[in-house]
Design a protein around this motif. Structure first.
Motif, short mmCIF file in Angstrom:
data_model
loop_
_atom_site.label_atom_id
_atom_site.label_comp_id
_atom_site.label_asym_id
_atom_site.label_seq_id
_atom_site.Cartn_x
_atom_site.Cartn_y
_atom_site.Cartn_z
N VAL A 92 77.39 -11.57 82.13
CA VAL A 92 75.94 -11.78 81.99
C VAL A 92 75.22 -10.47 82.23
CG1 VAL A 92 73.91 -13.01 82.83
CG2 VAL A 92 76.14 -14.15 82.83
N GLU A 124 83.00 -13.34 75.19
CA GLU A 124 81.58 -13.55 74.94
C GLU A 124 80.75 -13.07 76.13
OE1 GLU A 124 81.11 -17.41 71.98
OE2 GLU A 124 80.46 -17.55 74.07
N SER A 125 79.52 -12.70 75.86
CA SER A 125 78.60 -12.31 76.93
C SER A 125 77.22 -12.85 76.60
CB SER A 125 78.56 -10.79 77.08
OG SER A 125 78.25 -10.19 75.85
N LYS A 126 76.34 -12.81 77.60
CA LYS A 126 75.00 -13.33 77.39
C LYS A 126 73.97 -12.39 78.01
CE LYS A 126 72.31 -17.60 77.47
NZ LYS A 126 72.35 -19.07 77.70
N GLY A 145 66.38 -11.55 75.64
CA GLY A 145 67.64 -11.35 74.93
C GLY A 145 67.43 -10.34 73.83
N ASP A 165 69.33 -16.33 69.13
CA ASP A 165 70.12 -17.12 70.08
C ASP A 165 71.54 -16.58 70.16
OD1 ASP A 165 68.25 -19.16 70.91
OD2 ASP A 165 68.41 -19.95 68.88
N LYS A 166 72.06 -16.17 69.00
CA LYS A 166 73.39 -15.57 68.92
C LYS A 166 73.27 -14.27 68.12
CE LYS A 166 76.10 -19.81 69.32
NZ LYS A 166 77.17 -20.65 68.73
N THR A 182 70.55 -14.51 74.69
CA THR A 182 71.32 -14.24 73.48
C THR A 182 72.80 -14.15 73.79
OG1 THR A 182 69.48 -12.97 72.53
CG2 THR A 182 71.64 -12.63 71.57
N VAL A 183 73.59 -14.96 73.11
CA VAL A 183 75.04 -14.89 73.25
C VAL A 183 75.56 -13.83 72.27
CG1 VAL A 183 77.22 -16.12 72.94
CG2 VAL A 183 75.26 -17.29 73.97
#
Length: 265
Positions: free
Chosen positions: A173, A235-237, A180, A196-197, A259-260
């Motif tokens: 994170v 994955e990260s956010k 994001g 969002d992604k 945001t992923v």
């Protein structure tokens, strides 16, 4: 294991040199404590250098090529920068310890080396030992010896990439000063579109930073490091750590706007 990075722009006052944002720091430390009280988590904290590290690094042009005659002055610049980020780290660890969190500082300059501004050597056994014994390792953007450039800056974002690649965490994170990734800087463009992604730099309209362009590359620098992790299947956010309870919620795996960063759909 969770790797949580808190940006320097959250922890320091951007308009003043070497000034901690004590309110934000105390709140974040409290949110981390609340989450760890709920359930045990292996946690690594990474933080940026903010208004402590960036001014001396910029002043002495740390990481740029230089003549041998400039080495004495560059060494002083290295030490000034290292000392500045150590001071910030001390404040951060102090705030965590006051919350009853066993935060232990592990400076990158004490065990990492780079080649042309990329980490090439850094034994993480100490991280694993501290984690096994229930400590929270705290590492931060720092200056290190460089086999090509003699000295360079290693950003907190690059540290995240190195740690995640070698420790395979369950969650990565980044807490920043925006929600994001946007197609352009939301602080200066009202029509900025939120993702969002996110999976490619080609989706950005501009290569601006968030609120400032610092010596470590701003938002684009963060995304590049995280896309490398995405290529490894990690994955990260990116979230807004200035929003109250966001850090707590993300550590609890609750829904948080962010945001992923992933190569998947």
């Amino acid at each position: 294991m969770i790797i949580l990075k808190i940006g320097g722009s959250i922890l320091t006052n951007k308009d003043a040199v070497s000034e901690v944002d004590t309110k934000s720091l105390k709140r974040i430390a409290s949110e981390v404590k609340s989450s760890l009280d709920n359930s045990f988590k292996e946690l690594i904290i990474v933080h940026g250098a903010g208004s402590f590290g960036h001014p001396p690094a910029k002043k002495y042009k740390i990481g740029e090529k230089f003549d041998e005659s400039e080495y004495p002055q560059k060494r002083i610049g290295f030490c000034e920068t290292q000392n500045a980020v150590k001071k910030l780290n001390m404040y951060i660890c102090e705030a965590f310890i006051e919350e009853g969190l066993p935060a232990v500082a592990i400076p990158a300059s004490s065990f990492m080396r780079a080649t042309n501004k990329r980490i090439t050597d850094g034994n993480l056994d100490s991280f694993k030992r501290y984690l096994e014994k229930g400590f929270i390792p705290v590492i931060y953007g720092d200056v290190v010896l460089d086999d090509e450039l003699e000295i360079c800056v290693i950003s907190g974002d690059q540290l995240i990439q190195y740690l995640a690649k070698n420790l395979n965490p369950d969650m990565v994170v980044l807490g920043t000063d925006v929600d994001g990734v946007y197609n352009k800087n939301p602080k200066t463009h009202d029509d900025a579109i939120f993702f969002d992604k996110f999976s490619s730099l080609d989706d950005l309209d501009t290569l601006e930073g968030t609120t400032n362009v610092d010596v470590t590359g701003g938002m684009v620098g963060k995304i590049k490091e995280l896309l490398y992790l995405a290529d490894l299947g990690i994955e990260s956010k990116i979230i807004n750590a200035e929003v109250e309870d966001n850090v707590f919620k993300v550590l609890e795996n609750e829904k948080v706007k962010g945001t992923v960063i992933s190569r998947g759909n």
